[in-house]
Design an enzyme around this catalytic site. Structure first.
Site, PDB file in Angstrom:
ATOM      1  N   LYS A  47       0.749  -1.201   0.152  1.00  0.00           N
ATOM      2  CA  LYS A  47      -0.055   0.009  -0.013  1.00  0.00           C
ATOM      3  C   LYS A  47       0.844   1.134  -0.002  1.00  0.00           C
ATOM      4  O   LYS A  47       0.414   2.153  -0.533  1.00  0.00           O
ATOM      5  CB  LYS A  47      -0.878   0.026   1.097  1.00  0.00           C
ATOM      6  CG  LYS A  47      -2.191  -0.918   1.204  1.00  0.00           C
ATOM      7  CD  LYS A  47      -3.044  -1.065   2.206  1.00  0.00           C
ATOM      8  CE  LYS A  47      -3.927  -1.874   2.402  1.00  0.00           C
ATOM      9  NZ  LYS A  47      -5.077  -1.803   1.853  1.00  0.00           N
ATOM     10  N   GLU A 107      -2.923   7.408   8.043  1.00  0.00           N
ATOM     11  CA  GLU A 107      -3.913   8.550   7.173  1.00  0.00           C
ATOM     12  C   GLU A 107      -4.941   9.239   7.909  1.00  0.00           C
ATOM     13  O   GLU A 107      -5.093   8.660   8.992  1.00  0.00           O
ATOM     14  CB  GLU A 107      -4.541   7.534   6.109  1.00  0.00           C
ATOM     15  CG  GLU A 107      -3.879   6.936   4.909  1.00  0.00           C
ATOM     16  CD  GLU A 107      -4.870   6.220   4.086  1.00  0.00           C
ATOM     17  OE1 GLU A 107      -5.827   5.838   4.281  1.00  0.00           O
ATOM     18  OE2 GLU A 107      -4.316   5.897   2.952  1.00  0.00           O
ATOM     19  N   HIS A 150     -15.226  -2.592   7.824  1.00  0.00           N
ATOM     20  CA  HIS A 150     -14.564  -2.525   6.574  1.00  0.00           C
ATOM     21  C   HIS A 150     -14.408  -3.585   5.472  1.00  0.00           C
ATOM     22  O   HIS A 150     -13.540  -3.503   4.575  1.00  0.00           O
ATOM     23  CB  HIS A 150     -12.817  -1.998   6.628  1.00  0.00           C
ATOM     24  CG  HIS A 150     -12.907  -0.842   7.942  1.00  0.00           C
ATOM     25  ND1 HIS A 150     -13.249   0.542   7.559  1.00  0.00           N
ATOM     26  CD2 HIS A 150     -12.238  -0.777   9.071  1.00  0.00           C
ATOM     27  CE1 HIS A 150     -13.051   1.153   8.713  1.00  0.00           C
ATOM     28  NE2 HIS A 150     -12.550   0.432   9.600  1.00  0.00           N
ATOM     29  N   ARG A 165      -6.369  -8.026  -9.294  1.00  0.00           N
ATOM     30  CA  ARG A 165      -6.996  -9.227  -9.559  1.00  0.00           C
ATOM     31  C   ARG A 165      -8.663  -9.075  -9.810  1.00  0.00           C
ATOM     32  O   ARG A 165      -9.180  -7.881  -9.666  1.00  0.00           O
ATOM     33  CB  ARG A 165      -6.967  -9.919  -7.976  1.00  0.00           C
ATOM     34  CG  ARG A 165      -7.653  -9.288  -7.189  1.00  0.00           C
ATOM     35  CD  ARG A 165      -7.811 -10.082  -5.831  1.00  0.00           C
ATOM     36  NE  ARG A 165      -7.942  -9.199  -4.670  1.00  0.00           N
ATOM     37  CZ  ARG A 165      -9.169  -8.580  -4.137  1.00  0.00           C
ATOM     38  NH1 ARG A 165     -10.210  -8.811  -5.055  1.00  0.00           N
ATOM     39  NH2 ARG A 165      -9.205  -7.910  -3.179  1.00  0.00           N
TER      40      ARG A 165
HETATM   41  P1  ADP Z   1      -8.178  -3.424   2.647  1.00  0.00           P
HETATM   42  O1  ADP Z   1      -7.066  -3.439   1.560  1.00  0.00           O
HETATM   43  O2  ADP Z   1      -8.002  -4.012   3.926  1.00  0.00           O
HETATM   44  O3  ADP Z   1      -9.544  -3.819   2.138  1.00  0.00           O
HETATM   45  P2  ADP Z   1      -8.421  -0.426   2.234  1.00  0.00           P
HETATM   46  O4  ADP Z   1      -7.382   0.451   2.101  1.00  0.00           O
HETATM   47  O5  ADP Z   1      -9.186  -0.902   0.704  1.00  0.00           O
HETATM   48  O6  ADP Z   1      -8.181  -1.843   3.137  1.00  0.00           O
HETATM   49  O7  ADP Z   1      -9.951   0.138   3.137  1.00  0.00           O
HETATM   50  C1  ADP Z   1     -10.989  -0.605   3.135  1.00  0.00           C
HETATM   51  C2  ADP Z   1     -12.036   0.210   3.777  1.00  0.00           C
HETATM   52  O8  ADP Z   1     -11.539   0.876   4.863  1.00  0.00           O
HETATM   53  C3  ADP Z   1     -12.493   1.378   2.853  1.00  0.00           C
HETATM   54  O9  ADP Z   1     -13.389   1.048   1.969  1.00  0.00           O
HETATM   55  C4  ADP Z   1     -13.002   2.403   3.890  1.00  0.00           C
HETATM   56  O10 ADP Z   1     -14.420   1.986   4.422  1.00  0.00           O
HETATM   57  C5  ADP Z   1     -12.138   2.175   5.069  1.00  0.00           C
HETATM   58  N1  ADP Z   1     -11.003   3.201   4.898  1.00  0.00           N
HETATM   59  C6  ADP Z   1      -9.749   2.903   4.455  1.00  0.00           C
HETATM   60  N2  ADP Z   1      -8.879   3.902   4.436  1.00  0.00           N
HETATM   61  C7  ADP Z   1      -9.679   4.953   5.110  1.00  0.00           C
HETATM   62  C8  ADP Z   1      -9.694   6.598   5.405  1.00  0.00           C
HETATM   63  N3  ADP Z   1      -8.248   7.099   5.392  1.00  0.00           N
HETATM   64  N4  ADP Z   1     -10.546   7.032   6.084  1.00  0.00           N
HETATM   65  C9  ADP Z   1     -11.771   6.363   6.262  1.00  0.00           C
HETATM   66  N5  ADP Z   1     -12.101   5.223   5.749  1.00  0.00           N
HETATM   67  C10 ADP Z   1     -11.087   4.419   5.602  1.00  0.00           C
END
Ligand code: ADP
Length: 495
Positions: free
Chosen positions: A118, A200, A235, A291
């Site tokens: 990431k 973040e 999430h 993917r």
């Molecule tokens: P993963 O790879 O574990 O799925 P992601 O980075 O894709 O993690 O994030 C999954 C979810 O987490 C997002 O769709 C959102 O709901 C929440 N999320 C991630 N980053 C943030 C952020 N900076 N602020 C608020 N919610 C977040």
């Protein structure tokens, strides 16, 4: 163009079946792999050949690169499709396939390696001029403290190697920061074998919007619109749709352009998804999933395409097809083996009865059949119910109907919960954000009529008659199956 002949599907469950179906259409022979827990699974019977790859533990079967490559060699498969989850985003797996001269249906290993991290993916986005959520890569605690002081709490700690909603931790105030950072790094090291974390800003009310892309080896990259996946629990997505309701066409175009820019910068090939968070008039890159996504069917329904066939065409060296203009709306929900009334506790069991909904615009991607066993070994996805309509309301109405028709007995699942969400006025009015569930559905309880219906169906399945003295639990004025027993026969027509 490499003429592929035989595809090994390195996965299980609904996605293995989904891939086998398209591979057959594409003219390929198929090879399933299975663990000891899956010997009787639907994907095993659906493939032309099947090979056992190990015991139930995923680490010794579906995650065992050597065992899967050996199975591919033994069956003389010339291509491997990884599906999603398991090894699908592991560059070592793509590399091992390449080393064995087997085509990997996915991006090149070095692209996967760059995007799977990431932190590295954020750097690629920044370099490509794509906005990212304000944040920093952290080596030390003081830097994190400084960032949080400027950005303001809450902040979100993430694992560089995280995925599937794991490895994330919200920090509400400065006092928690230090211990949270330490715990997160420890957890990340234990879970992903990589303790790197970053921080973040935690966005207060974002929507999750992602872009489906397809890239070929000839430098062509196309986007197939967006999906809104804001309805999540912890999430993890549970309901996904396309198009994203209320997204302005200007915003859509801007996000698609950003996704294409990033994919080009990463020299992306095959199918992938660029994920963003959108809040007010701002959008921020989140990550790339290198993917096929669980929720790809909503895109297929709107674009009238088969993304697995597209993946196979690209893997054979062919060119991506120019996407047709999208039309209508599609909504998917994930039916999981879990108990929504008891903190979504995972459920297991044997399917005693399954009623699959039908009708126009209804698609059910599932490996469930009567007698299928749901074990505790893998994720609890029982199937995806996806409905298409000329517009969102039609798709939504069909999905509510379909979920009402749906019955799976023997394994506790979230179908009634999903139906109540999709039927709700909040969902109808598209009050979408990643906090939708917390805001509107944290106190959900199954309705009494639903329990009655389940008892009747269970009785039918078990060959039982109505137990003596069981009265309806449905409230006055509600339709209950027990109320209809005078014209209801369990054993065929009345004589
Ligand atoms: P993963 O790879 O574990 O799925 P992601 O980075 O894709 O993690 O994030 C999954 C979810 O987490 C997002 O769709 C959102 O709901 C929440 N999320 C991630 N980053 C943030 C952020 N900076 N602020 C608020 N919610 C977040």
């Amino acid at each position: 163009m490499a003429q592929l002949t035989k595809l090994l599907v390195a996965n299980r469950g609904e996605i293995a079946l989904r891939i086998i179906r398209s591979a057959r259409l594409f003219g390929l022979k198929t090879v399933a792999v299975y663990s000891a827990a899956d010997a009787k699974s639907a994907h095993v019977g659906a493939a032309d050949e099947a090979t056992a790859i190990g015991p139930a533990e995923a680490a010794k079967s579906y995650l065992d690169i050597a065992a899967i490559i050996a199975a591919a060699k033994k069956s003389r498969a010339d291509a491997i499709h990884p599906g999603y989850g398991f090894l699908s985003e592991r560059p070592e797996f793509a590399q091992a396939a390449a080393d064995a001269q087997i085509v990997f249906v996915g991006p090149r290993p070095e692209v996967m390696a760059a995007l799977g991290d990431k932190v590295a993916a954020r750097r690629i986005a920044v370099a490509a001029g794509v906005p990212v959520v304000p944040g920093i890569e952290i080596a030390e605690i003081p830097a994190a403290r400084e960032f949080a002081a400027v950005a303001g709490y809450p902040i979100l700690i993430k694992a560089a190697a995280g995925g599937g909603g794991r490895g994330m931790r919200v920090v509400a105030e400065a006092a928690q920061l230090e211990s949270a950072l330490e715990a997160a790094a420890r957890e990340a090291a234990a879970a992903f074998g990589d303790g790197r974390i970053f921080v973040e800003k935690y966005l207060a009310h974002p929507r999750h919007i992602e872009i489906q892309i397809l890239g070929d080896e000839h430098g062509n990259i196309v986007a197939l619109g967006e999906r809104d996946c804001s309805i999540q629990r912890r999430h993890q997505k549970i309901i996904e749709e396309s198009p994203a309701p209320g997204l302005s066409s200007a915003m859509r175009a801007t996000i698609i352009e950003a996704a294409l820019k990033l994919a080009s910068a990463a020299h992306y090939t095959n199918a992938g998804t660029v994920e963003f968070l959108v809040e007010d008039d701002n959008f921020y890159f989140l990550e790339v999933n290198a993917r096929l996504q669980v929720e790809h069917p909503v895109t297929e329904m709107r674009f009238g395409c088969d993304l697995v066939c597209e993946q196979l065409r690209i893997a054979s060296g062919g060119k991506v097809s120019e996407p047709a203009a999208p039309s209508g709306a599609a909504i998917e929900c994930r039916i999981n083996a879990e108990d929504p009334e008891h903190d979504f506790r995972p459920a297991t069991g044997t399917v005693l009865h399954l009623n699959v909904p039908g009708g126009p615009g209804v698609r059910f991607d599932s490996h469930m059949t009567r007698g299928a066993e749901v074990t505790p070994w893998y994720d609890g996805l029982l199937g995806k119910l996806v409905c298409y309509g000329a517009n969102r309301e039609e798709a939504r109405g069909r999905l509510v109907n379909a979920l009402s028709e749906f019955a799976l007995l023997g394994v506790t699942n979230n179908a009634a919960y999903l139906r109540d969400i999709i039927a709700s006025e909040q969902f109808r009015d598209a009050k979408l954000s990643t906090h939708f569930i917390d805001e509107f559905f944290s106190q959900w309880k199954i309705s009494a009529a639903e329990i009655d219906a389940a008892i009747v169906a269970a009785a039918i399945t078990a060959g039982d008659r109505q137990p003596e003295g069981v009265a309806s639990r449905a409230g006055a004025g509600r339709r209950s199956p027990w109320d209809g027993l005078n014209n209801f026969e369990l054993w065929g027509s009345r004589r």
